[in-house]
Design an enzyme around this catalytic site. Structure first.
Site, PDB file in Angstrom:
ATOM      1  N   TYR A   1     -23.485   4.862  30.127  1.00  0.00           N
ATOM      2  CA  TYR A   1     -24.358   4.263  31.142  1.00  0.00           C
ATOM      3  C   TYR A   1     -25.799   4.193  30.673  1.00  0.00           C
ATOM      4  CZ  TYR A   1     -27.600   4.100  35.055  1.00  0.00           C
ATOM      5  OH  TYR A   1     -28.656   3.785  35.862  1.00  0.00           O
TER       6      TYR A   1
ATOM      7  N   GLY B   1       6.385 -10.687  15.368  1.00  0.00           N
ATOM      8  CA  GLY B   1       5.576 -11.845  15.734  1.00  0.00           C
ATOM      9  C   GLY B   1       6.127 -12.602  16.918  1.00  0.00           C
ATOM     10  N   ASP B   2       5.650 -13.842  17.079  1.00  0.00           N
ATOM     11  CA  ASP B   2       5.965 -14.641  18.261  1.00  0.00           C
ATOM     12  C   ASP B   2       7.444 -14.968  18.396  1.00  0.00           C
ATOM     13  OD1 ASP B   2       3.267 -14.579  18.586  1.00  0.00           O
ATOM     14  OD2 ASP B   2       2.939 -16.746  18.405  1.00  0.00           O
TER      15      ASP B   2
ATOM     16  N   LYS C   1     -22.281   4.358  38.753  1.00  0.00           N
ATOM     17  CA  LYS C   1     -20.879   4.206  39.159  1.00  0.00           C
ATOM     18  C   LYS C   1     -20.400   2.913  38.513  1.00  0.00           C
ATOM     19  CE  LYS C   1     -21.356   6.470  43.675  1.00  0.00           C
ATOM     20  NZ  LYS C   1     -21.264   6.269  45.150  1.00  0.00           N
TER      21      LYS C   1
ATOM     22  N   ARG D   1       0.821  -1.212   0.000  1.00  0.00           N
ATOM     23  CA  ARG D   1       0.000   0.000   0.000  1.00  0.00           C
ATOM     24  C   ARG D   1       0.859   1.269   0.000  1.00  0.00           C
ATOM     25  NH1 ARG D   1      -2.937  -3.254   3.642  1.00  0.00           N
ATOM     26  NH2 ARG D   1      -2.213  -2.114   5.501  1.00  0.00           N
TER      27      ARG D   1
ATOM     28  N   SER E   1      -2.332 -17.276   5.141  1.00  0.00           N
ATOM     29  CA  SER E   1      -3.105 -16.279   5.883  1.00  0.00           C
ATOM     30  C   SER E   1      -4.369 -16.940   6.410  1.00  0.00           C
ATOM     31  CB  SER E   1      -3.478 -15.098   4.964  1.00  0.00           C
ATOM     32  OG  SER E   1      -4.229 -14.131   5.661  1.00  0.00           O
TER      33      SER E   1
ATOM     34  N   PRO F   1      21.272  -4.511  10.294  1.00  0.00           N
ATOM     35  CA  PRO F   1      20.429  -3.352   9.962  1.00  0.00           C
ATOM     36  C   PRO F   1      19.429  -3.578   8.843  1.00  0.00           C
ATOM     37  CG  PRO F   1      22.692  -3.017   9.203  1.00  0.00           C
ATOM     38  CD  PRO F   1      22.709  -4.240  10.071  1.00  0.00           C
TER      39      PRO F   1
ATOM     40  N   CYS G   1      -6.423 -17.936  15.755  1.00  0.00           N
ATOM     41  CA  CYS G   1      -7.168 -17.824  17.018  1.00  0.00           C
ATOM     42  C   CYS G   1      -8.551 -18.471  16.927  1.00  0.00           C
ATOM     43  CB  CYS G   1      -7.307 -16.353  17.418  1.00  0.00           C
ATOM     44  SG  CYS G   1      -5.733 -15.561  17.813  1.00  0.00           S
TER      45      CYS G   1
END
Length: 555
Positions: free
Chosen positions: A422, A278-279, A430, A23, A40, A272, A44
């Protein structure tokens, strides 16, 4: 000159880097090597595909090499494993796993997104041992369950993935035993916060074994370290992961003390022209400031995107990570952000603790559930150091509010002043987060001195009196040994019955205890409130009792 970027590994980190870079730079040559068959996918979501909540396998597949080429003109090659990196020559050696052919590919910039691998090796046995890390893993687990409905399955590990696996295996009708080496489930939580999860899981028919691990596999029997045996047709390994850093180490790239690939504040490695996300890469921990291993998909996505910005010439840096996490365990949700009290104590870091048990929304509106919330903060700066929440409805939005507050640097007491949405079906005037702030302010300023559940036994042994200010009915249903019952609404008329000297008061969840502290302190007493009340003490005691078999075995 056209920039050539090679990315090793797909999924969250690698594909975020690749698509973001396209992009920003239409001319760059971008090549992605992924050793698996999918580049891809929603890892999860894998447990929920096994359990049937996600019905269609294709829903897990977010993009394919063909779709990525059509939209982004990316050169994505699956079943291609990078087996070597020559940083001096700026080349990688690649093995085509389908044909066995090997070739060399050059690069100007290299992005490593190798992920992680299971901590345990498969035991030598006749029982299949699978993990839940790839679509192929999920296919294999589901095939085993469908081939033998109601089969006995052993899940190893009671963390996020293990608990998700347990829930979804039960949904498929499996007979599940959960084996956890530690003395509690979900070790990122403190023991009193995690304690209720054992009852939640056992209520679904799961056999939970704490403080043990697999000693060996004998035929179709899993033998545990306490000598007991469990029949099993399948073992699901969710015992944790380690960084997949071997390729980086072989290339001479520096590894950190955690075993992950060491990176700087722009995810650049010791070379460099090589980045890591990632993991497999270390992260910067926002609370402690040190390097840490935090395996979260959101971080991998953000860091992959940031590396693309850096390569494209933009100015960016990594933000520290809070390790925010959440898991659904049948009808209960548990979440955390930042450090636990266990971590703070181990590091010798000063902190104060707040437990509250507010409703998920207004009590007069049907369906309100109790939340158990814990906040940890620095007593000098009032900086929020961590939080944990266990409940049903509303856990996710509260942990997210606290995560935002931590990222923004809001003091703990400032939570009292947040203006949150709320309406009675969503919250209270509260809000639960406001209540954390109120109590934090009272504790930090000394308005209501407190004592923690794990400090109570020592205080009583030293002669400190304990006054239970609940009603006689509550007291009769269960009380802390040694407590005397002086109900809050009778306290003013019964001050002569209040013990002299060191004094701790408590109620069910802490509110009436706070009121008792304020009342007694203005009548010449020096009381402290048992933080989180009887409810928190019961949870802590349950956690200690669950840990006892492990301690006995060690002895």
């Amino acid at each position: 000159m056209t920039l050539k970027v090679v990315i090793i590994g797909g999924v969250a980190g690698g594909m975020s880097a690749a698509t973001r870079l396209r992009r920003l730079d239409e001319q760059a040559e971008i090549v992605v090597f992924e050793r698996g068959p999918e580049v891809s996918y929603a890892n999860c979501g894998l447990p929920y595909y096994v359990g049937g909540s996600i019905e269609q396998r294709d829903a897990l597949l977010l993009q394919t090499p063909a779709s990525l080429h059509r939209r982004f003109r990316l050169d994505v090659r699956v079943r291609h494993e990078v087996v070597g990196i020559d940083t001096a020559a700026h080349t990688v050696e690649v093995a085509d796993l389908a044909t066995g052919r090997r070739f060399t590919e050059g690069y100007d910039k290299l992005v490593l997104a190798p992920g992680s691998r299971p901590r345990r090796d498969e035991p030598a046995s006749g029982i299949p041992t699978l993990s839940l890390r790839t679509v192929e893993d999920a296919d294999a687990v589901l095939a085993a369950l469908l081939a033998e409905p109601g089969a006995p399955v052993v899940v190893v590990g009671g963390g996020y993935t293990g608990l998700e696996a347990v829930e979804n295996l039960v949904a498929r009708g499996a007979r599940v035993t959960l084996v956890q080496r530690g003395s509690q489930l979900l070790s990122p939580l403190d023991e009193e916060m995690a304690a209720p999860l054992v009852d939640v899981v056992r209520a679904q028919g799961v056999d939970v074994r704490l403080g043990v691990e697999i000693e060996r596999v004998d035929g179709g029997l899993v033998v545990l370290s306490d000598g007991s045996g469990i029949p099993a047709a399948l073992i699901v390994d969710a015992s944790g992961v380690v960084p997949e850093a071997g390729l980086a180490a072989a290339a001479g790239l520096r590894l950190g003390r955690t075993g992950g690939i060491a990176v700087d504040d722009i995810c650049r490695t010791s070379d460099p022209d090589v980045f890591a996300v990632g993991d497999g890469a270390e992260k910067s921990d926002l609370v402690g400031g040190d390097a840490a291993l935090i395996t979260m998909a959101g971080l991998a996505n953000r860091h992959g995107r940031m590396v693309a910005d850096i390569i494209a010439g933009r100015d960016e840096t990594v933000r520290g990570s809070l390790g925010t996490g959440i898991v659904n365990v049948f009808d209960t949700v548990a979440a955390k952000v930042g450090w636990s009290e266990r971590q703070l104590r181990a590091a010798g870091r000063d902190h104060y603790t707040v437990h509250v048990h507010p409703g998920s929304h207004a009590g007069y509106y049907p369906g309100a559930e109790t939340l158990s919330m814990k906040l940890l903060a620095d007593p000098a700066s009032d900086r929020i150091l961590g939080a944990q929440i266990v409940g049903r409805d509303g856990v996710d939005k509260r942990i997210d509010v606290i995560a935002v507050a931590m990222h923004a640097g809001l003091p703990a007491s400032e939570l009292a002043h947040l203006e949150l949405a709320y309406a009675p079906q969503f919250g209270s005037a509260k809000d639960a987060v406001n209540m954390l702030g109120y109590v934090a302010e009272n504790v930090r300023t000394g308005t209501t001195p407190s004592v923690q559940w794990h400090e109570l036994e020592a205080a009583q042994a030293a002669g400190t009196a304990l006054v239970d200010v609940r009603t006689p009915g509550e007291f009769a249903r269960g009380a802390i040994p040694g407590a005397i019952n002086l109900p809050l609404d009778e306290l003013r008329e019964r001050l002569d019955e209040v013990p002299a000297g060191e004094l701790i008061v408590h109620c069910q969840v802490g509110l009436r205890g706070h009121l008792a502290v304020r009342l007694l302190s203005q009548h010449g007493f020096a009381p402290r409130n048992l933080d989180g009340g009887y409810r928190t003490w019961v949870a802590g005691r349950a956690a200690r009792e669950a840990a006892q078999p492990r301690e006995d075995a060690a002895a």
